[in-house]
Design an enzyme around this catalytic site. Structure first.
Site, PDB file in Angstrom:
ATOM      1  N   ARG A   2       0.830  -1.196   0.000  1.00  0.00           N
ATOM      2  CA  ARG A   2       0.000   0.000   0.000  1.00  0.00           C
ATOM      3  C   ARG A   2       0.878   1.265   0.000  1.00  0.00           C
ATOM      4  O   ARG A   2       1.895   1.308   0.677  1.00  0.00           O
ATOM      5  CB  ARG A   2      -0.861  -0.023   1.277  1.00  0.00           C
ATOM      6  CG  ARG A   2      -1.942   0.995   1.329  1.00  0.00           C
ATOM      7  CD  ARG A   2      -2.946   0.669   2.446  1.00  0.00           C
ATOM      8  NE  ARG A   2      -2.502  -0.410   3.320  1.00  0.00           N
ATOM      9  CZ  ARG A   2      -2.251  -0.230   4.625  1.00  0.00           C
ATOM     10  NH1 ARG A   2      -2.356   0.936   5.176  1.00  0.00           N
ATOM     11  NH2 ARG A   2      -1.881  -1.254   5.372  1.00  0.00           N
ATOM     12  N   GLY A  60       0.205  -6.157  11.057  1.00  0.00           N
ATOM     13  CA  GLY A  60       0.204  -4.697  11.119  1.00  0.00           C
ATOM     14  C   GLY A  60       0.631  -4.211  12.489  1.00  0.00           C
ATOM     15  O   GLY A  60       0.952  -5.007  13.364  1.00  0.00           O
ATOM     16  N   ASP A 100       6.402   6.766  15.521  1.00  0.00           N
ATOM     17  CA  ASP A 100       5.301   5.864  15.145  1.00  0.00           C
ATOM     18  C   ASP A 100       4.010   6.134  15.922  1.00  0.00           C
ATOM     19  O   ASP A 100       2.923   5.870  15.423  1.00  0.00           O
ATOM     20  CB  ASP A 100       5.698   4.399  15.425  1.00  0.00           C
ATOM     21  CG  ASP A 100       6.602   3.835  14.338  1.00  0.00           C
ATOM     22  OD1 ASP A 100       7.134   4.622  13.533  1.00  0.00           O
ATOM     23  OD2 ASP A 100       6.773   2.600  14.309  1.00  0.00           O
ATOM     24  N   THR A 108      12.281   4.634  10.766  1.00  0.00           N
ATOM     25  CA  THR A 108      13.277   5.086  11.739  1.00  0.00           C
ATOM     26  C   THR A 108      13.822   6.491  11.429  1.00  0.00           C
ATOM     27  O   THR A 108      13.814   7.360  12.304  1.00  0.00           O
ATOM     28  CB  THR A 108      14.426   4.050  11.819  1.00  0.00           C
ATOM     29  OG1 THR A 108      13.865   2.844  12.318  1.00  0.00           O
ATOM     30  CG2 THR A 108      15.544   4.511  12.706  1.00  0.00           C
ATOM     31  N   ALA A 139      11.712   2.148   1.146  1.00  0.00           N
ATOM     32  CA  ALA A 139      12.051   0.914   0.428  1.00  0.00           C
ATOM     33  C   ALA A 139      11.366  -0.266   1.087  1.00  0.00           C
ATOM     34  O   ALA A 139      11.025  -0.223   2.268  1.00  0.00           O
ATOM     35  CB  ALA A 139      13.558   0.692   0.441  1.00  0.00           C
ATOM     36  N   HIS A 233      28.739   3.935 -16.582  1.00  0.00           N
ATOM     37  CA  HIS A 233      28.481   2.763 -17.415  1.00  0.00           C
ATOM     38  C   HIS A 233      29.472   1.649 -17.082  1.00  0.00           C
ATOM     39  O   HIS A 233      30.645   1.945 -16.880  1.00  0.00           O
ATOM     40  CB  HIS A 233      28.617   3.163 -18.888  1.00  0.00           C
ATOM     41  CG  HIS A 233      28.253   2.051 -19.820  1.00  0.00           C
ATOM     42  ND1 HIS A 233      26.947   1.666 -20.022  1.00  0.00           N
ATOM     43  CD2 HIS A 233      29.033   1.246 -20.574  1.00  0.00           C
ATOM     44  CE1 HIS A 233      26.940   0.660 -20.880  1.00  0.00           C
ATOM     45  NE2 HIS A 233      28.178   0.375 -21.223  1.00  0.00           N
TER      46      HIS A 233
HETATM   47  C1  LIG Z   1       9.449  -5.637  11.762  1.00  0.00           C
HETATM   48  C2  LIG Z   1       9.764  -4.187  11.505  1.00  0.00           C
HETATM   49  C3  LIG Z   1      10.712  -3.852  10.566  1.00  0.00           C
HETATM   50  C4  LIG Z   1      11.010  -2.519  10.320  1.00  0.00           C
HETATM   51  N1  LIG Z   1      11.952  -2.200   9.389  1.00  0.00           N
HETATM   52  C5  LIG Z   1      12.279  -0.930   9.174  1.00  0.00           C
HETATM   53  C6  LIG Z   1      13.281  -0.594   8.230  1.00  0.00           C
HETATM   54  O1  LIG Z   1      13.870  -1.454   7.570  1.00  0.00           O
HETATM   55  N2  LIG Z   1      13.588   0.705   8.048  1.00  0.00           N
HETATM   56  C7  LIG Z   1      12.960   1.697   8.753  1.00  0.00           C
HETATM   57  O2  LIG Z   1      13.284   2.878   8.547  1.00  0.00           O
HETATM   58  N3  LIG Z   1      11.997   1.422   9.660  1.00  0.00           N
HETATM   59  C8  LIG Z   1      11.644   0.135   9.884  1.00  0.00           C
HETATM   60  N4  LIG Z   1      10.671  -0.174  10.801  1.00  0.00           N
HETATM   61  C9  LIG Z   1       9.970   0.947  11.464  1.00  0.00           C
HETATM   62  C10 LIG Z   1      10.786   1.496  12.632  1.00  0.00           C
HETATM   63  O3  LIG Z   1      11.146   0.446  13.485  1.00  0.00           O
HETATM   64  C11 LIG Z   1       9.950   2.532  13.383  1.00  0.00           C
HETATM   65  O4  LIG Z   1       9.441   3.491  12.494  1.00  0.00           O
HETATM   66  C12 LIG Z   1      10.799   3.255  14.424  1.00  0.00           C
HETATM   67  O5  LIG Z   1      11.322   2.339  15.335  1.00  0.00           O
HETATM   68  C13 LIG Z   1       9.939   4.302  15.141  1.00  0.00           C
HETATM   69  O6  LIG Z   1      10.670   4.840  16.194  1.00  0.00           O
HETATM   70  P1  LIG Z   1       9.900   5.353  17.494  1.00  0.00           P
HETATM   71  O7  LIG Z   1      10.945   5.914  18.382  1.00  0.00           O
HETATM   72  O8  LIG Z   1       8.748   6.210  17.090  1.00  0.00           O
HETATM   73  O9  LIG Z   1       9.223   4.058  18.102  1.00  0.00           O
HETATM   74  P2  LIG Z   1       9.930   2.722  18.734  1.00  0.00           P
HETATM   75  O10 LIG Z   1      11.242   2.456  18.062  1.00  0.00           O
HETATM   76  O11 LIG Z   1       8.862   1.671  18.669  1.00  0.00           O
HETATM   77  O12 LIG Z   1      10.217   3.161  20.192  1.00  0.00           O
HETATM   78  C14 LIG Z   1       9.207   3.307  21.148  1.00  0.00           C
HETATM   79  C15 LIG Z   1       9.798   2.914  22.488  1.00  0.00           C
HETATM   80  O13 LIG Z   1       8.897   3.260  23.533  1.00  0.00           O
HETATM   81  C16 LIG Z   1       8.819   2.188  24.444  1.00  0.00           C
HETATM   82  N5  LIG Z   1       7.526   2.288  25.142  1.00  0.00           N
HETATM   83  C17 LIG Z   1       6.294   1.982  24.671  1.00  0.00           C
HETATM   84  N6  LIG Z   1       5.358   2.222  25.604  1.00  0.00           N
HETATM   85  C18 LIG Z   1       5.996   2.700  26.695  1.00  0.00           C
HETATM   86  C19 LIG Z   1       5.571   3.143  27.984  1.00  0.00           C
HETATM   87  N7  LIG Z   1       4.293   3.140  28.353  1.00  0.00           N
HETATM   88  N8  LIG Z   1       6.513   3.584  28.828  1.00  0.00           N
HETATM   89  C20 LIG Z   1       7.825   3.625  28.477  1.00  0.00           C
HETATM   90  N9  LIG Z   1       8.285   3.202  27.275  1.00  0.00           N
HETATM   91  C21 LIG Z   1       7.383   2.764  26.405  1.00  0.00           C
HETATM   92  C22 LIG Z   1       8.975   0.946  23.599  1.00  0.00           C
HETATM   93  O14 LIG Z   1       9.392  -0.151  24.370  1.00  0.00           O
HETATM   94  C23 LIG Z   1      10.037   1.417  22.614  1.00  0.00           C
HETATM   95  O15 LIG Z   1      11.332   1.202  23.095  1.00  0.00           O
HETATM   96  C24 LIG Z   1      10.343  -1.506  11.059  1.00  0.00           C
HETATM   97  C25 LIG Z   1       9.395  -1.852  12.023  1.00  0.00           C
HETATM   98  C26 LIG Z   1       9.103  -3.179  12.237  1.00  0.00           C
HETATM   99  C27 LIG Z   1       8.091  -3.523  13.303  1.00  0.00           C
END
Ligand SMILES: Cc1cc2nc3c(=O)[nH]c(=O)nc-3n(C[C@H](O)[C@H](O)[C@H](O)COP(=O)(O)OP(=O)(O)OC[C@H]3O[C@@H](n4cnc5c(N)ncnc54)[C@H](O)[C@@H]3O)c2cc1C
Length: 254
Positions: A2, A60, A100, A108, A139, A233
């Protein structure tokens, strides 16, 4: 897939059987049963049953906000995600959300970018760096890698008349090793401004290659800039600077 360009998705669908992958479109798994010898039986909504050793079920993701007490302080959510404005401010002016949990682009580097921008806006004397969700490259690392930056043809056609350039070919390396693997590359260009608003690719190293193209698309470069760039090339990447005539003209959709 999607959110990816429709033509790119169709190319992937065509390529998957070469990797031994069968696609069952429009069918849902209804039941998974554990049989003997580590066998799993998946019952599909069309009545078919598949026996296999492994089932990978992609369910999801959803923001993990339960128990944070957002309601108690009046932070609005929509479909579980924290609602923020362009500055990552929630409905409560001194509470911010990034990454997220806001369900914008869940990657990330985007989460890191949102964090940097917010920190710069709140704590730095300099204006925050300016980057755009629209030119965020992405990607899918799969049996065929897909990579994109900018608008899909469908999105771009809602904004302007377009020229679409495509190339589909067997890269030299694949030919040499006797593999029947194709590369597909596509540029979406606004007809009047000649601005390249989208680039899409399926094939080996698509993600590596797209990072460089993303600089050009982020910079708002035109098809003429691509044309006056000399290729390297023999590479697959040179196709992005040697697409001379449009594959088709697309009129702006209503
Ligand atoms: C299987 C998979 C593969 C992926 N592959 C890629 C990729 O190849 N490239 C890419 O760019 N992105 C990828 N992503 C997406 C990427 O992992 C996320 O977009 C990124 O980690 C978002 O960062 P964040 O800090 O918003 O959330 P997160 O990395 O999820 O961090 C949130 C943190 O908050 C903590 N937390 C949650 N609730 C609480 C609470 N109540 N109290 C305290 N701590 C809490 C969690 O434990 C976690 O450590 C992938 C995701 C998945 C699931």
């Amino acid at each position: 897939m999607r959110g990816f360009d429709q033509e790119l998705r169709e190319q992937l669908l065509e390529a998957l059987p070469k990797h031994g992958i069968t696609v069952h479109a429009g069918i849902s798994p209804e039941k998974i049963e554990a049989l003997e010898n580590e066998t799993r039986r998946v019952s599909l909504s069309n009545g078919e049953k598949i026996e296999t050793d492994c089932v990978f079920f992609a369910t999801g993701r959803k923001p993990n906000v339960d128990g944070l007490g957002l309601d108690a302080v009046g932070v609005k959510t929509e479909k579980g995600a924290i609602v923020v404005d362009a500055q990552s401010t929630s409905s409560v002016p001194n509470i911010y959300a990034i990454g997220d949990v806001t369900d914008r682009i869940n990657l990330t580097p985007v989460a890191i970018g949102e964090g940097h921008t917010l920190a710069e806006r709140l704590f730095s004397k300099h204006p925050p760096r300016d980057w755009s969700y629209e030119t965020t490259p992405k990607a899918v690392f799969f049996s065929e890698t897909l990579a994109s930056v900018g608008l899909t043809e469908e999105e771009a056609a809602r904004q302007a008349d377009l020229e679409v350039f495509t190339a589909s070919f067997r890269p030299l390396r694949q030919t040499l090793i006797g593999r029947d693997r194709k590369a597909f590359m596509k540029l979406v260009v606004e007809r009047e401004s000649q601005k390249v608003v989208g680039a899409h690719m399926m094939g080996e190293a698509a993600a590596e290659l797209m990072q460089g193209v993303a600089i050009a698309v982020t910079g708002g470069l035109t098809k003429r800039d691509f044309d006056r760039t000399i290729g390297i090339h023999p590479t697959t990447a040179e196709e992005f600077v040697t697409m001379r005539s449009p594959t088709r003209q697309v009129s702006k959709t209503a």
